[in-house]
Write an enzyme that holds these catalytic residues in place. Sequence first.
Site, PDB file in Angstrom:
ATOM      1  N   THR A  29       1.011  -1.364  -0.257  1.00 53.49           N
ATOM      2  CA  THR A  29      -0.318  -0.002  -0.400  1.00 53.49           C
ATOM      3  C   THR A  29       0.939   1.412  -0.029  1.00 53.49           C
ATOM      4  O   THR A  29       1.608   1.289   0.713  1.00 53.49           O
ATOM      5  CB  THR A  29      -0.919  -0.911   1.164  1.00 53.49           C
ATOM      6  OG1 THR A  29      -1.803  -0.812   0.895  1.00 53.49           O
ATOM      7  CG2 THR A  29      -1.691   1.339   0.813  1.00 53.49           C
ATOM      8  N   GLY A  30       0.080   2.838  -0.521  1.00 52.84           N
ATOM      9  CA  GLY A  30       1.014   3.848  -0.451  1.00 52.84           C
ATOM     10  C   GLY A  30       1.305   4.203  -2.056  1.00 52.84           C
ATOM     11  O   GLY A  30       1.093   3.153  -2.993  1.00 52.84           O
ATOM     12  N   LYS A  97       6.239   1.924   9.358  1.00 53.62           N
ATOM     13  CA  LYS A  97       5.553   1.920   8.174  1.00 53.62           C
ATOM     14  C   LYS A  97       4.388   2.274   8.996  1.00 53.62           C
ATOM     15  O   LYS A  97       3.614   2.533  10.832  1.00 53.62           O
ATOM     16  CB  LYS A  97       5.454   0.027   7.325  1.00 53.62           C
ATOM     17  CG  LYS A  97       6.162  -0.161   6.159  1.00 53.62           C
ATOM     18  CD  LYS A  97       5.938  -1.511   6.359  1.00 53.62           C
ATOM     19  CE  LYS A  97       4.658  -2.163   5.238  1.00 53.62           C
ATOM     20  NZ  LYS A  97       4.318  -0.623   4.612  1.00 53.62           N
ATOM     21  N   GLY A  99       2.349   5.056   7.830  1.00 54.83           N
ATOM     22  CA  GLY A  99       2.335   6.309   7.210  1.00 54.83           C
ATOM     23  C   GLY A  99       0.818   6.772   6.155  1.00 54.83           C
ATOM     24  O   GLY A  99      -0.032   7.247   6.360  1.00 54.83           O
ATOM     25  N   GLY A 100       0.291   5.462   5.744  1.00 56.95           N
ATOM     26  CA  GLY A 100      -1.074   5.188   4.908  1.00 56.95           C
ATOM     27  C   GLY A 100      -2.505   4.320   5.769  1.00 56.95           C
ATOM     28  O   GLY A 100      -2.832   3.934   4.854  1.00 56.95           O
ATOM     29  N   GLU A 106      -1.044  -4.448   6.477  1.00 55.66           N
ATOM     30  CA  GLU A 106       0.685  -4.681   6.633  1.00 55.66           C
ATOM     31  C   GLU A 106       1.287  -5.709   7.171  1.00 55.66           C
ATOM     32  O   GLU A 106       2.213  -6.805   6.093  1.00 55.66           O
ATOM     33  CB  GLU A 106       0.759  -4.219   5.836  1.00 55.66           C
ATOM     34  CG  GLU A 106       0.687  -3.086   5.028  1.00 55.66           C
ATOM     35  CD  GLU A 106       1.113  -1.421   4.630  1.00 55.66           C
ATOM     36  OE1 GLU A 106       1.209  -0.364   3.982  1.00 55.66           O
ATOM     37  OE2 GLU A 106       1.565  -0.770   6.323  1.00 55.66           O
ATOM     38  N   LYS A 124      14.762   7.780   2.700  1.00 56.11           N
ATOM     39  CA  LYS A 124      14.026   6.684   3.622  1.00 56.11           C
ATOM     40  C   LYS A 124      14.500   6.201   4.280  1.00 56.11           C
ATOM     41  O   LYS A 124      14.478   5.609   5.759  1.00 56.11           O
ATOM     42  CB  LYS A 124      12.743   5.722   3.192  1.00 56.11           C
ATOM     43  CG  LYS A 124      11.328   6.420   1.955  1.00 56.11           C
ATOM     44  CD  LYS A 124      10.140   6.938   2.567  1.00 56.11           C
ATOM     45  CE  LYS A 124       9.067   7.525   2.275  1.00 56.11           C
ATOM     46  NZ  LYS A 124       8.599   6.519   1.235  1.00 56.11           N
TER      47      LYS A 124
HETATM   48  C1  5RP Z   1       0.988   2.537   4.705  1.00 55.25           C
HETATM   49  C2  5RP Z   1       2.545   2.160   4.257  1.00 55.25           C
HETATM   50  C3  5RP Z   1       3.464   2.584   3.073  1.00 55.25           C
HETATM   51  O1  5RP Z   1       3.719   1.616   2.675  1.00 55.25           O
HETATM   52  C4  5RP Z   1       3.911   4.074   3.424  1.00 55.25           C
HETATM   53  O2  5RP Z   1       2.792   4.764   4.189  1.00 55.25           O
HETATM   54  C5  5RP Z   1       5.346   4.613   2.226  1.00 55.25           C
HETATM   55  O3  5RP Z   1       3.861   5.086   1.564  1.00 55.25           O
HETATM   56  P1  5RP Z   1       4.791   5.946   0.075  1.00 55.25           P
HETATM   57  O4  5RP Z   1       5.225   4.760  -0.518  1.00 55.25           O
HETATM   58  O5  5RP Z   1       3.405   6.195  -0.410  1.00 55.25           O
HETATM   59  O6  5RP Z   1       5.435   6.426   0.913  1.00 55.25           O
HETATM   60  O7  5RP Z   1       3.253   1.633   5.804  1.00 55.25           O
HETATM   61  O8  5RP Z   1       0.368   2.008   6.009  1.00 55.25           O
END
Ligand code: 5RP
Length: 227
Positions: A29-30, A97, A99-100, A106, A124
């Site tokens: 996801t993301g 993890k 952020g989404g 996950e 990152k």
């Molecule tokens: C979602 C996540 C994503 O993998 C993480 O936030 C990275 O997202 P992006 O690729 O948009 O930077 O952990 O819960």
Amino acid sequence: MFSSDDIKKKLGYAAAEYVDNGMTIGAGTGTTAYWFLQALAAKIKNGLSVEAVPTSAQTARVLREQGVPLKELNEVDTIDLVIDGADEIDPAFNLIKGGGAAHLQEKMVAAASKKMLVLADESKLVNVLGAFPLPVEVIPYGSRQVVRRIKEKYGIEPRLRLKEGKPLVTDHGHHILDCPFGKIEHLHAVHAWLNQVPGVVENGLFLGYATATLIGYKDGTLVYTEK
Ligand code: 5RP
């Protein structure tokens, strides 16, 4: 120099090359994983045969739109490879993890996977996890008590994540507390302590799951490293 979106796209398409015929794939996801979903769908249209276990409702939607065969986590025994993004990666491939807001699902998918490939741009990479506020998924009922316990234990102010002015609700009906640790020195201790607080569902530390990383650099280089 490549833009952040270009790098994500390159990472997604490069990651799809690690998918073999017949695999059960965990689909991340993301915004980075999004490009992997596009690349996977394109490969399936060209004859690749795989089934995908999505890590969020959003990912399931994207894959369904592209006609990718989906499986629920309950319908598979194990997953061959999960490919997902991350908010932070340390030198031992420990991750933050969530952020989404999808880290619960996950992590369940990662835990069922034999291998985990993490896609991220160089921003990152960190020496010590924690500059990115650690997402902690909580049951809405009584979450004020979880906030109080975290404050007392670590002297930090967890923030309830909002969406359009209201508490964000995760795919599984929970809320997220973003915890600004700054630096997390004792990863396993923090992970274990958080998850034993009544009302905490799962925190965003992924310790020991990632087996490989694919990192994208501003000059367009992609570097694959296996543990
Ligand atoms: C979602 C996540 C994503 O993998 C993480 O936030 C990275 O997202 P992006 O690729 O948009 O930077 O952990 O819960």
